[in-house]
Design a protein around this motif. Structure first.
Motif, PDB file in Angstrom:
ATOM      1  N   UNK A   1       0.814  -1.215   0.000  1.00 33.01           N
ATOM      2  CA  UNK A   1       0.000   0.000   0.000  1.00 33.01           C
ATOM      3  C   UNK A   1       0.849   1.266   0.000  1.00 33.01           C
ATOM      4  N   UNK A   2       2.025   1.223   0.658  1.00 30.47           N
ATOM      5  CA  UNK A   2       2.772   2.457   0.889  1.00 30.47           C
ATOM      6  C   UNK A   2       4.154   2.508   0.237  1.00 30.47           C
ATOM      7  N   UNK A   3       4.685   1.374  -0.217  1.00 31.81           N
ATOM      8  CA  UNK A   3       6.054   1.370  -0.737  1.00 31.81           C
ATOM      9  C   UNK A   3       6.209   2.283  -1.956  1.00 31.81           C
ATOM     10  N   UNK A   4       5.205   2.328  -2.813  1.00 35.05           N
ATOM     11  CA  UNK A   4       5.312   3.154  -4.021  1.00 35.05           C
ATOM     12  C   UNK A   4       5.467   4.628  -3.660  1.00 35.05           C
ATOM     13  N   UNK A   5       4.757   5.078  -2.634  1.00 37.17           N
ATOM     14  CA  UNK A   5       4.898   6.479  -2.196  1.00 37.17           C
ATOM     15  C   UNK A   5       6.307   6.746  -1.696  1.00 37.17           C
ATOM     16  N   UNK A   6       6.855   5.793  -0.938  1.00 35.00           N
ATOM     17  CA  UNK A   6       8.218   5.957  -0.421  1.00 35.00           C
ATOM     18  C   UNK A   6       9.225   5.988  -1.572  1.00 35.00           C
ATOM     19  N   UNK A   7       9.047   5.104  -2.551  1.00 35.86           N
ATOM     20  CA  UNK A   7       9.958   5.075  -3.693  1.00 35.86           C
ATOM     21  C   UNK A   7       9.861   6.355  -4.515  1.00 35.86           C
ATOM     22  N   UNK A   8       8.636   6.870  -4.686  1.00 31.90           N
ATOM     23  CA  UNK A   8       8.434   8.097  -5.458  1.00 31.90           C
ATOM     24  C   UNK A   8       9.078   9.294  -4.783  1.00 31.90           C
ATOM     25  N   UNK A   9       9.248   9.215  -3.472  1.00 31.22           N
ATOM     26  CA  UNK A   9       9.887  10.302  -2.722  1.00 31.22           C
ATOM     27  C   UNK A   9      11.403  10.186  -2.709  1.00 31.22           C
ATOM     28  N   UNK A  10      11.941   9.167  -3.390  1.00 23.91           N
ATOM     29  CA  UNK A  10      13.386   9.011  -3.465  1.00 23.91           C
ATOM     30  C   UNK A  10      14.005   8.240  -2.325  1.00 23.91           C
ATOM     31  N   UNK A  11      13.194   7.567  -1.516  1.00 22.36           N
ATOM     32  CA  UNK A  11      13.720   6.803  -0.385  1.00 22.36           C
ATOM     33  C   UNK A  11      14.266   5.453  -0.843  1.00 22.36           C
ATOM     34  N   UNK A  12      15.288   4.986  -0.130  1.00 18.12           N
ATOM     35  CA  UNK A  12      15.663   3.591  -0.268  1.00 18.12           C
ATOM     36  C   UNK A  12      14.688   2.794   0.593  1.00 18.12           C
ATOM     37  N   UNK A  13      14.143   1.723   0.032  1.00 16.38           N
ATOM     38  CA  UNK A  13      13.133   0.924   0.712  1.00 16.38           C
ATOM     39  C   UNK A  13      13.704  -0.442   1.053  1.00 16.38           C
ATOM     40  N   UNK A  14      13.613  -0.813   2.332  1.00 14.32           N
ATOM     41  CA  UNK A  14      14.046  -2.122   2.811  1.00 14.32           C
ATOM     42  C   UNK A  14      12.832  -2.828   3.393  1.00 14.32           C
ATOM     43  N   UNK A  15      12.517  -3.984   2.843  1.00 16.51           N
ATOM     44  CA  UNK A  15      11.272  -4.681   3.176  1.00 16.51           C
ATOM     45  C   UNK A  15      11.545  -5.984   3.922  1.00 16.51           C
ATOM     46  N   UNK A  16      10.968  -6.112   5.105  1.00 12.81           N
ATOM     47  CA  UNK A  16      11.098  -7.329   5.900  1.00 12.81           C
ATOM     48  C   UNK A  16       9.930  -8.284   5.716  1.00 12.81           C
ATOM     49  N   UNK A  17       8.908  -7.878   4.963  1.00 11.58           N
ATOM     50  CA  UNK A  17       7.730  -8.734   4.800  1.00 11.58           C
ATOM     51  C   UNK A  17       7.883  -9.712   3.643  1.00 11.58           C
ATOM     52  N   UNK A  18       8.765  -9.393   2.704  1.00 13.49           N
ATOM     53  CA  UNK A  18       8.908 -10.222   1.514  1.00 13.49           C
ATOM     54  C   UNK A  18       7.882  -9.938   0.452  1.00 13.49           C
ATOM     55  N   UNK A  19       7.094  -8.890   0.626  1.00 16.79           N
ATOM     56  CA  UNK A  19       5.982  -8.643  -0.288  1.00 16.79           C
ATOM     57  C   UNK A  19       6.175  -7.499  -1.252  1.00 16.79           C
ATOM     58  N   UNK A  20       7.405  -6.968  -1.373  1.00 17.52           N
ATOM     59  CA  UNK A  20       7.627  -5.814  -2.238  1.00 17.52           C
ATOM     60  C   UNK A  20       7.925  -6.265  -3.665  1.00 17.52           C
ATOM     61  N   UNK A  21       7.036  -5.978  -4.613  1.00 16.66           N
ATOM     62  CA  UNK A  21       7.246  -6.428  -5.993  1.00 16.66           C
ATOM     63  C   UNK A  21       8.466  -5.760  -6.622  1.00 16.66           C
ATOM     64  N   UNK A  22       9.243  -6.538  -7.376  1.00 15.05           N
ATOM     65  CA  UNK A  22      10.349  -5.976  -8.126  1.00 15.05           C
ATOM     66  C   UNK A  22      11.583  -5.619  -7.330  1.00 15.05           C
ATOM     67  N   UNK A  23      11.599  -5.916  -6.039  1.00 11.43           N
ATOM     68  CA  UNK A  23      12.747  -5.551  -5.208  1.00 11.43           C
ATOM     69  C   UNK A  23      13.873  -6.563  -5.369  1.00 11.43           C
ATOM     70  N   UNK A  24      15.102  -6.110  -5.161  1.00 12.81           N
ATOM     71  CA  UNK A  24      16.252  -7.001  -5.197  1.00 12.81           C
ATOM     72  C   UNK A  24      16.324  -7.791  -3.905  1.00 12.81           C
ATOM     73  N   UNK A  25      16.789  -9.031  -3.984  1.00 17.60           N
ATOM     74  CA  UNK A  25      16.935  -9.871  -2.809  1.00 17.60           C
ATOM     75  C   UNK A  25      18.187  -9.449  -2.056  1.00 17.60           C
ATOM     76  N   UNK A  26      18.033  -9.216  -0.768  1.00 14.53           N
ATOM     77  CA  UNK A  26      19.140  -8.736   0.040  1.00 14.53           C
ATOM     78  C   UNK A  26      20.163  -9.841   0.274  1.00 14.53           C
ATOM     79  N   UNK A  27      21.428  -9.529   0.049  1.00 14.23           N
ATOM     80  CA  UNK A  27      22.488 -10.493   0.294  1.00 14.23           C
ATOM     81  C   UNK A  27      22.889 -10.448   1.756  1.00 14.23           C
TER      82      UNK A  27
END
Length: 324
Positions: free
Chosen positions: A81-107
Protein backbone atom coordinates in the motif's frame (compact mmCIF):
# COMPACT_ATOMS: atom_id res chain seq x y z
CA UNK A 1 32.86 9.49 7.40
CA UNK A 2 29.16 8.83 7.91
CA UNK A 3 26.39 10.88 6.33
CA UNK A 4 23.13 11.98 7.99
CA UNK A 5 20.41 9.35 7.94
CA UNK A 6 16.71 10.03 8.37
CA UNK A 7 15.05 6.67 8.95
CA UNK A 8 11.33 5.90 8.82
CA UNK A 9 10.35 2.63 10.50
CA UNK A 10 6.93 1.33 9.46
CA UNK A 11 5.59 -1.10 12.05
CA UNK A 12 7.57 0.49 14.88
CA UNK A 13 5.18 -0.76 17.56
CA UNK A 14 5.24 -4.39 16.41
CA UNK A 15 7.56 -7.18 17.46
CA UNK A 16 9.62 -6.94 14.25
CA UNK A 17 9.88 -3.16 14.56
CA UNK A 18 11.09 -3.47 18.13
CA UNK A 19 13.76 -5.92 16.99
CA UNK A 20 14.95 -3.46 14.30
CA UNK A 21 15.26 -0.73 16.95
CA UNK A 22 17.17 -3.09 19.21
CA UNK A 23 19.60 -3.96 16.42
CA UNK A 24 20.05 -0.29 15.48
CA UNK A 25 21.16 0.31 19.05
CA UNK A 26 23.36 -2.77 19.35
CA UNK A 27 25.16 -1.99 16.07
CA UNK A 28 25.42 1.72 16.99
CA UNK A 29 24.11 2.89 13.61
CA UNK A 30 24.23 6.72 13.55
CA UNK A 31 20.62 7.49 12.66
CA UNK A 32 20.15 11.25 12.95
CA UNK A 33 16.34 11.25 12.79
CA UNK A 34 13.95 8.36 13.49
CA UNK A 35 10.33 8.50 12.35
CA UNK A 36 8.36 5.69 14.06
CA UNK A 37 5.28 4.85 11.98
CA UNK A 38 2.37 2.47 12.47
CA UNK A 39 -1.30 2.03 11.69
CA UNK A 40 -3.85 4.64 12.64
CA UNK A 41 -4.80 2.52 15.67
CA UNK A 42 -1.27 2.87 17.09
CA UNK A 43 -0.64 6.49 16.10
CA UNK A 44 -0.15 8.68 19.14
CA UNK A 45 1.59 5.91 21.07
CA UNK A 46 5.17 6.47 22.13
CA UNK A 47 8.30 4.36 21.87
CA UNK A 48 11.52 4.69 23.82
CA UNK A 49 14.68 5.01 21.76
CA UNK A 50 18.13 6.23 22.77
CA UNK A 51 16.76 7.74 25.95
CA UNK A 52 13.98 9.64 24.19
CA UNK A 53 10.23 9.19 23.96
CA UNK A 54 9.18 9.39 20.32
CA UNK A 55 5.59 9.79 19.21
CA UNK A 56 4.35 7.23 16.69
CA UNK A 57 2.75 8.72 13.58
CA UNK A 58 0.24 7.16 11.21
CA UNK A 59 1.91 5.80 8.09
CA UNK A 60 -1.14 6.82 6.04
CA UNK A 61 -0.36 10.51 6.66
CA UNK A 62 3.43 10.43 6.58
CA UNK A 63 5.37 12.50 4.04
CA UNK A 64 8.12 10.14 2.94
CA UNK A 65 10.22 13.03 1.64
CA UNK A 66 11.21 13.49 5.30
CA UNK A 67 13.14 10.20 5.19
CA UNK A 68 16.18 8.83 3.37
CA UNK A 69 15.51 5.18 4.17
CA UNK A 70 12.21 3.45 4.89
CA UNK A 71 12.24 0.09 6.68
CA UNK A 72 8.97 -1.84 6.40
CA UNK A 73 8.63 -4.11 9.44
CA UNK A 74 4.94 -4.59 8.75
CA UNK A 75 2.65 -6.89 6.78
CA UNK A 76 2.75 -7.41 3.03
CA UNK A 77 -0.50 -5.49 2.74
CA UNK A 78 1.06 -2.42 4.36
CA UNK A 79 4.17 -2.64 2.18
CA UNK A 80 2.16 -2.94 -1.03
CA UNK A 81 0.00 0.00 0.00
CA UNK A 82 2.77 2.46 0.89
CA UNK A 83 6.05 1.37 -0.74
CA UNK A 84 5.31 3.15 -4.02
CA UNK A 85 4.90 6.48 -2.20
CA UNK A 86 8.22 5.96 -0.42
CA UNK A 87 9.96 5.07 -3.69
CA UNK A 88 8.43 8.10 -5.46
CA UNK A 89 9.89 10.30 -2.72
CA UNK A 90 13.39 9.01 -3.46
CA UNK A 91 13.72 6.80 -0.39
CA UNK A 92 15.66 3.59 -0.27
CA UNK A 93 13.13 0.92 0.71
CA UNK A 94 14.05 -2.12 2.81
CA UNK A 95 11.27 -4.68 3.18
CA UNK A 96 11.10 -7.33 5.90
CA UNK A 97 7.73 -8.73 4.80
CA UNK A 98 8.91 -10.22 1.51
CA UNK A 99 5.98 -8.64 -0.29
CA UNK A 100 7.63 -5.81 -2.24
CA UNK A 101 7.25 -6.43 -5.99
CA UNK A 102 10.35 -5.98 -8.13
CA UNK A 103 12.75 -5.55 -5.21
CA UNK A 104 16.25 -7.00 -5.20
CA UNK A 105 16.93 -9.87 -2.81
CA UNK A 106 19.14 -8.74 0.04
CA UNK A 107 22.49 -10.49 0.29
CA UNK A 108 23.88 -11.65 3.62
CA UNK A 109 26.54 -8.98 4.00
CA UNK A 110 24.00 -6.18 3.68
CA UNK A 111 25.40 -4.98 0.32
CA UNK A 112 23.19 -2.38 -1.33
CA UNK A 113 22.41 -3.48 -4.88
CA UNK A 114 19.33 -1.33 -5.61
CA UNK A 115 17.08 1.31 -4.09
CA UNK A 116 14.44 -1.32 -3.19
CA UNK A 117 15.49 -4.46 -1.37
CA UNK A 118 13.67 -7.31 0.28
CA UNK A 119 15.04 -9.58 2.99
CA UNK A 120 14.99 -13.26 2.12
CA UNK A 121 12.40 -15.49 3.76
CA UNK A 122 14.01 -16.43 7.12
CA UNK A 123 14.46 -20.11 6.25
CA UNK A 124 16.16 -19.19 2.95
CA UNK A 125 18.35 -16.74 4.87
CA UNK A 126 19.34 -19.50 7.32
CA UNK A 127 20.14 -21.99 4.58
CA UNK A 128 22.15 -19.36 2.73
CA UNK A 129 24.46 -19.09 5.72
CA UNK A 130 25.32 -22.78 5.44
CA UNK A 131 25.03 -23.96 1.85
CA UNK A 132 27.28 -21.69 -0.29
CA UNK A 133 30.52 -23.07 1.16
CA UNK A 134 29.28 -26.64 0.58
CA UNK A 135 28.16 -25.75 -2.95
CA UNK A 136 31.61 -24.35 -3.68
CA UNK A 137 33.35 -27.53 -2.49
CA UNK A 138 31.04 -30.38 -3.55
CA UNK A 139 28.03 -28.89 -5.33
CA UNK A 140 24.52 -28.93 -3.86
CA UNK A 141 22.13 -30.76 -6.18
CA UNK A 142 19.06 -30.85 -3.91
CA UNK A 143 17.87 -29.47 -0.58
CA UNK A 144 15.07 -31.18 1.37
CA UNK A 145 13.80 -29.29 4.41
CA UNK A 146 11.15 -29.74 7.08
CA UNK A 147 10.98 -26.44 8.98
CA UNK A 148 9.29 -25.76 12.32
CA UNK A 149 8.05 -22.18 12.43
CA UNK A 150 7.33 -20.34 15.70
CA UNK A 151 4.18 -18.39 16.51
CA UNK A 152 6.23 -15.20 16.21
CA UNK A 153 6.45 -15.81 12.45
CA UNK A 154 2.80 -14.71 12.33
CA UNK A 155 3.32 -11.67 14.57
CA UNK A 156 2.62 -10.61 18.12
CA UNK A 157 -1.07 -11.50 17.97
CA UNK A 158 -0.16 -15.10 17.15
CA UNK A 159 2.24 -15.28 20.11
CA UNK A 160 -0.52 -14.04 22.40
CA UNK A 161 -3.01 -16.48 20.85
CA UNK A 162 -0.70 -19.45 21.46
CA UNK A 163 -0.27 -18.35 25.08
CA UNK A 164 -4.04 -17.94 25.53
CA UNK A 165 -4.75 -21.33 23.95
CA UNK A 166 -2.21 -23.00 26.24
CA UNK A 167 -3.79 -21.49 29.34
CA UNK A 168 -7.31 -22.32 28.12
CA UNK A 169 -6.46 -25.97 27.51
CA UNK A 170 -4.90 -26.33 30.95
CA UNK A 171 -8.17 -25.01 32.38
CA UNK A 172 -10.41 -27.22 30.20
CA UNK A 173 -11.74 -24.21 28.30
CA UNK A 174 -12.49 -23.76 24.61
CA UNK A 175 -9.81 -22.11 22.50
CA UNK A 176 -10.33 -19.23 20.10
CA UNK A 177 -8.85 -19.15 16.59
CA UNK A 178 -7.71 -16.01 14.82
CA UNK A 179 -4.08 -16.17 13.73
CA UNK A 180 -3.98 -19.93 13.08
CA UNK A 181 -6.19 -22.08 10.83
CA UNK A 182 -6.58 -24.72 13.56
CA UNK A 183 -5.53 -25.00 17.21
CA UNK A 184 -1.82 -24.29 17.63
CA UNK A 185 -1.25 -25.16 21.28
CA UNK A 186 0.02 -28.75 21.76
CA UNK A 187 -0.30 -29.25 18.01
CA UNK A 188 1.71 -29.18 14.78
CA UNK A 189 0.12 -27.56 11.71
CA UNK A 190 1.48 -28.51 8.26
CA UNK A 191 0.63 -25.07 6.86
CA UNK A 192 2.60 -21.82 7.18
CA UNK A 193 1.11 -19.13 4.97
CA UNK A 194 -1.71 -19.42 2.46
CA UNK A 195 -1.85 -22.26 -0.07
CA UNK A 196 -0.94 -21.09 -3.58
CA UNK A 197 -1.74 -24.40 -5.27
CA UNK A 198 -2.63 -27.98 -4.39
CA UNK A 199 0.84 -28.70 -2.97
CA UNK A 200 2.59 -25.58 -1.71
CA UNK A 201 2.08 -22.66 0.64
CA UNK A 202 3.44 -19.23 -0.17
CA UNK A 203 6.14 -19.59 2.48
CA UNK A 204 7.37 -22.85 0.95
CA UNK A 205 7.30 -21.39 -2.55
CA UNK A 206 9.31 -18.34 -1.51
CA UNK A 207 12.10 -20.46 -0.08
CA UNK A 208 12.15 -22.60 -3.22
CA UNK A 209 12.36 -19.48 -5.39
CA UNK A 210 14.89 -17.53 -3.33
CA UNK A 211 17.41 -20.20 -2.37
CA UNK A 212 18.72 -20.95 -5.90
CA UNK A 213 19.45 -17.23 -6.34
CA UNK A 214 21.28 -17.07 -3.02
CA UNK A 215 23.29 -20.14 -4.04
CA UNK A 216 23.81 -18.73 -7.56
CA UNK A 217 22.73 -22.08 -8.96
CA UNK A 218 19.47 -22.24 -10.92
CA UNK A 219 19.27 -26.02 -11.21
CA UNK A 220 19.25 -26.87 -7.48
CA UNK A 221 16.11 -28.77 -6.40
CA UNK A 222 14.49 -27.30 -3.28
CA UNK A 223 11.75 -29.17 -1.41
CA UNK A 224 10.26 -27.51 1.67
CA UNK A 225 7.60 -28.55 4.15
CA UNK A 226 6.78 -25.68 6.52
CA UNK A 227 5.15 -26.66 9.81
CA UNK A 228 3.66 -24.34 12.44
CA UNK A 229 5.10 -25.58 15.74
CA UNK A 230 3.72 -24.84 19.23
CA UNK A 231 6.72 -22.68 20.20
CA UNK A 232 6.81 -18.92 20.63
CA UNK A 233 10.18 -17.93 19.11
CA UNK A 234 13.03 -19.55 17.21
CA UNK A 235 12.90 -21.35 13.86
CA UNK A 236 14.33 -24.88 13.55
CA UNK A 237 14.67 -27.14 10.52
CA UNK A 238 15.72 -30.66 9.64
CA UNK A 239 17.78 -30.47 6.44
CA UNK A 240 18.98 -33.17 4.05
CA UNK A 241 21.38 -32.26 1.24
CA UNK A 242 22.13 -34.21 -1.90
CA UNK A 243 25.62 -33.32 -3.15
CA UNK A 244 27.10 -33.58 -6.63
CA UNK A 245 30.24 -35.25 -5.29
CA UNK A 246 31.02 -37.49 -2.34
CA UNK A 247 31.86 -35.82 0.96
CA UNK A 248 32.63 -37.25 4.38
CA UNK A 249 30.98 -35.95 7.53
CA UNK A 250 34.34 -34.79 8.84
CA UNK A 251 35.09 -32.88 5.64
CA UNK A 252 31.71 -31.13 5.77
CA UNK A 253 32.27 -30.28 9.43
CA UNK A 254 35.69 -28.81 8.66
CA UNK A 255 34.32 -26.83 5.73
CA UNK A 256 31.58 -25.26 7.87
CA UNK A 257 34.10 -24.42 10.58
CA UNK A 258 36.34 -22.74 8.01
CA UNK A 259 33.52 -20.74 6.40
CA UNK A 260 32.41 -19.32 9.79
CA UNK A 261 29.05 -18.20 8.39
CA UNK A 262 27.24 -20.57 10.75
CA UNK A 263 28.18 -21.92 14.16
CA UNK A 264 28.51 -25.63 14.91
CA UNK A 265 27.03 -26.73 18.23
CA UNK A 266 27.14 -30.47 17.86
CA UNK A 267 27.99 -32.87 20.66
CA UNK A 268 26.52 -36.35 21.06
CA UNK A 269 25.17 -35.71 24.55
CA UNK A 270 22.06 -34.28 26.18
CA UNK A 271 21.99 -30.57 25.45
CA UNK A 272 24.89 -30.77 23.00
CA UNK A 273 22.75 -29.14 20.30
CA UNK A 274 20.73 -25.98 19.79
CA UNK A 275 16.97 -25.66 20.23
CA UNK A 276 14.59 -22.80 19.39
CA UNK A 277 14.72 -21.47 22.93
CA UNK A 278 18.54 -21.34 22.83
CA UNK A 279 18.71 -18.99 19.84
CA UNK A 280 16.33 -16.24 21.00
CA UNK A 281 17.97 -12.84 20.60
CA UNK A 282 20.96 -14.22 18.67
CA UNK A 283 21.84 -13.12 15.13
CA UNK A 284 23.73 -16.33 14.37
CA UNK A 285 22.68 -19.52 12.58
CA UNK A 286 23.51 -22.75 14.38
CA UNK A 287 24.13 -26.22 12.94
CA UNK A 288 23.64 -29.32 15.12
CA UNK A 289 23.22 -33.10 14.60
CA UNK A 290 25.46 -33.08 11.52
CA UNK A 291 25.67 -36.60 10.05
CA UNK A 292 26.49 -38.43 6.87
CA UNK A 293 23.56 -40.37 5.41
CA UNK A 294 25.32 -41.71 2.31
CA UNK A 295 28.47 -40.77 0.37
CA UNK A 296 26.62 -37.91 -1.36
CA UNK A 297 24.00 -37.12 1.26
CA UNK A 298 24.34 -35.27 4.58
CA UNK A 299 21.78 -34.19 7.15
CA UNK A 300 21.76 -31.62 9.93
CA UNK A 301 19.57 -29.62 12.30
CA UNK A 302 19.41 -25.85 11.76
CA UNK A 303 18.34 -23.23 14.35
CA UNK A 304 18.08 -19.44 14.37
CA UNK A 305 15.99 -16.55 15.65
CA UNK A 306 14.40 -15.40 12.36
CA UNK A 307 13.39 -11.95 13.61
CA UNK A 308 16.84 -11.19 14.98
CA UNK A 309 18.55 -12.63 11.91
CA UNK A 310 16.57 -10.58 9.40
CA UNK A 311 16.52 -7.40 11.48
CA UNK A 312 20.31 -7.61 11.66
CA UNK A 313 20.53 -7.91 7.86
CA UNK A 314 18.35 -4.81 7.38
CA UNK A 315 20.29 -2.79 9.94
CA UNK A 316 23.55 -3.77 8.25
CA UNK A 317 22.15 -2.34 5.01
CA UNK A 318 21.33 0.90 6.84
CA UNK A 319 24.84 1.00 8.31
CA UNK A 320 26.38 0.45 4.86
CA UNK A 321 24.24 3.25 3.40
CA UNK A 322 25.36 5.63 6.16
CA UNK A 323 29.03 4.79 5.54
CA UNK A 324 28.84 4.91 1.72
Amino acid sequence: MSKPCRLALVGATGAMGEMVLEQLDSQAVPVTTLHPLASTDSSGDTIEWQGKSLRVSAVDDFDFSQADIVVFAASERVVQRHAARAQASGCMVLDLSGGLPGASLMVLEGDITSSSMVVAEPLAHMLARVLPSLEEEWGVAAVHVTALYPAASRGRDAVEELAQQTVALFNNQDVELASFPVRSAFNAIPQVGAFIDAHHTRTEQRVAEQLPGLLQRDDVLVSVTAVQAPVFYGLAASVTLELDHEASEEAVRTRLDTAQTALLRDEAKAGGYMTPIDVIGKADVFVSRLRQISPRRVGFWLCADPMCLNATAVVQCVANWVQA
